[in-house]
Design an enzyme around this catalytic site. Structure first.
Site, PDB file in Angstrom:
ATOM      1  N   GLU A   1       0.848  -1.191   0.000  1.00 45.84           N
ATOM      2  CA  GLU A   1       0.000   0.000   0.000  1.00 45.84           C
ATOM      3  C   GLU A   1       0.886   1.244   0.000  1.00 45.84           C
ATOM      4  OE1 GLU A   1      -2.416   1.679  -0.671  1.00 45.84           O
ATOM      5  OE2 GLU A   1      -3.994   1.669   0.848  1.00 45.84           O
ATOM      6  N   ASP A   2       0.360   2.338  -0.521  1.00 42.35           N
ATOM      7  CA  ASP A   2       1.171   3.561  -0.595  1.00 42.35           C
ATOM      8  C   ASP A   2       1.322   4.252   0.757  1.00 42.35           C
ATOM      9  OD1 ASP A   2      -1.521   4.308  -0.521  1.00 42.35           O
ATOM     10  OD2 ASP A   2      -1.437   5.599  -2.284  1.00 42.35           O
TER      11      ASP A   2
ATOM     12  N   ASP B   1      -2.953   6.364   6.626  1.00 38.95           N
ATOM     13  CA  ASP B   1      -3.294   7.680   7.163  1.00 38.95           C
ATOM     14  C   ASP B   1      -4.201   7.440   8.375  1.00 38.95           C
ATOM     15  OD1 ASP B   1      -3.514  10.502   7.092  1.00 38.95           O
ATOM     16  OD2 ASP B   1      -5.209  10.448   5.727  1.00 38.95           O
TER      17      ASP B   1
ATOM     18  N   PHE C   1      -0.029  16.683   3.303  1.00 43.26           N
ATOM     19  CA  PHE C   1      -0.511  15.975   2.119  1.00 43.26           C
ATOM     20  C   PHE C   1       0.623  15.848   1.114  1.00 43.26           C
ATOM     21  CE2 PHE C   1      -2.770  15.017  -1.752  1.00 43.26           C
ATOM     22  CZ  PHE C   1      -3.656  14.059  -1.290  1.00 43.26           C
TER      23      PHE C   1
ATOM     24  N   ARG D   1       1.317  11.289 -10.046  1.00 46.12           N
ATOM     25  CA  ARG D   1       1.684   9.910  -9.711  1.00 46.12           C
ATOM     26  C   ARG D   1       3.032   9.499 -10.316  1.00 46.12           C
ATOM     27  NH1 ARG D   1      -2.766   7.319  -7.422  1.00 46.12           N
ATOM     28  NH2 ARG D   1      -4.811   7.887  -8.217  1.00 46.12           N
TER      29      ARG D   1
HETATM   30  P1  IMP Z   1      -6.742   6.082   5.216  1.00 50.07           P
HETATM   31  O1  IMP Z   1      -7.923   5.205   4.968  1.00 50.07           O
HETATM   32  O2  IMP Z   1      -7.124   7.371   5.882  1.00 50.07           O
HETATM   33  O3  IMP Z   1      -5.597   5.416   5.907  1.00 50.07           O
HETATM   34  O4  IMP Z   1      -6.278   6.599   3.803  1.00 50.07           O
HETATM   35  C1  IMP Z   1      -5.455   5.921   3.014  1.00 50.07           C
HETATM   36  C2  IMP Z   1      -5.597   6.399   1.604  1.00 50.07           C
HETATM   37  O5  IMP Z   1      -5.797   7.828   1.509  1.00 50.07           O
HETATM   38  C3  IMP Z   1      -4.302   6.122   0.888  1.00 50.07           C
HETATM   39  O6  IMP Z   1      -4.316   4.845   0.313  1.00 50.07           O
HETATM   40  C4  IMP Z   1      -4.238   7.244  -0.116  1.00 50.07           C
HETATM   41  O7  IMP Z   1      -4.906   6.859  -1.295  1.00 50.07           O
HETATM   42  C5  IMP Z   1      -4.980   8.391   0.512  1.00 50.07           C
HETATM   43  N1  IMP Z   1      -4.056   9.343   1.147  1.00 50.07           N
HETATM   44  C6  IMP Z   1      -3.893   9.574   2.466  1.00 50.07           C
HETATM   45  N2  IMP Z   1      -2.977  10.528   2.681  1.00 50.07           N
HETATM   46  C7  IMP Z   1      -2.531  10.900   1.462  1.00 50.07           C
HETATM   47  C8  IMP Z   1      -1.538  11.856   1.025  1.00 50.07           C
HETATM   48  O8  IMP Z   1      -0.874  12.558   1.801  1.00 50.07           O
HETATM   49  N3  IMP Z   1      -1.364  11.941  -0.314  1.00 50.07           N
HETATM   50  C9  IMP Z   1      -2.065  11.195  -1.217  1.00 50.07           C
HETATM   51  N4  IMP Z   1      -2.984  10.298  -0.849  1.00 50.07           N
HETATM   52  C10 IMP Z   1      -3.220  10.151   0.486  1.00 50.07           C
HETATM   53 MG    MG Z   2      -4.235   4.258  -1.716  1.00 48.67          MG
END
Ligand code: IMP
Ligand code: MG
Length: 175
Positions: free
Chosen positions: A100-101, A104, A153, A166
């Protein structure tokens, strides 16, 4: 480079590549070559991390791809996750690493871990290139973390803002 008013490099291409190689060594240590290893890439954000990670791994691997999208605003997660593309093959008895990238709030990863665990893999590990621990709403286990970052971000190296940036080799802070 992003055309925002304020843009700063957070992680250089070299820093990312070095850390990806270290993560590959950690995964090799956890999964010896005698065992199978199946990587599940979470589209789209993890595509670049996955492609560098598999080239850094000095062992056989198999790959699959899934896509999820979260509803709501573009820079914050609403916590509602939708499965957009499912895997092509089952996970029963396999050693699986989710790639996963970024983690958050953790809601996306929690959803992914829950649905994949239900498919009875032998082991289910998770690799995230980035982690923003200050934003966490749920306690998810991440076995391999590339970089722990502050609540900013970020874009580049797979990560987007409105589907842009990307393709960048570095990771930038937007805004
Ligand atoms: P979570 O469900 O809040 O953990 O969000 C995870 C997803 O939100 C990641 O897989 C990203 O696609 C997106 N995301 C969260 N923070 C960032 C960021 O700083 N830049 C780009 N995408 C983000
Ligand atoms: Mg993602």
């Amino acid at each position: 480079m992003p055309e925002a008013t304020q843009v700063t490099v957070m992680l250089t291409a070299d820093q990312i590549q070095n850390r990806v190689r270290e993560i590959a060594r950690e995964i090799e240590r956890d999964f010896p070559t005698s065992e199978d290893l199946h990587l599940v890439c979470v589209l789209k954000g993890a595509f670049m991390f996955l492609s560098d990670l598999v080239r850094a791994l000095e062992r056989p691997v198999s790959l699959d791809f899934m896509a999820v999208s979260s509803y709501g605003k573009s820079t914050t997660s609403s916590g509602e996750v939708r499965l957009v593309k499912d895997l092509d093959s089952g996970l029963e008895g396999r050693n699986v690493v989710i790639v996963e990238d970024i983690v958050d709030t953790g809601l996306t990863l929690q959803y992914l871990q829950d649905i994949l665990k239900a498919r009875s893999p032998r082991k289910l590990h998770t690799a995230c290139l980035l982690s923003k621990p200050s934003r966490r709403l749920v306690d998810v286990k991440v076995d391999y973390i590339g970089f722990t970052i502050e609540d900013r971000f970020v874009v580049g190296y797979g990560l987007d803002y409105g589907e842009k940036y990307r393709n960048l080799r570095e990771i930038f802070v937007l805004g």
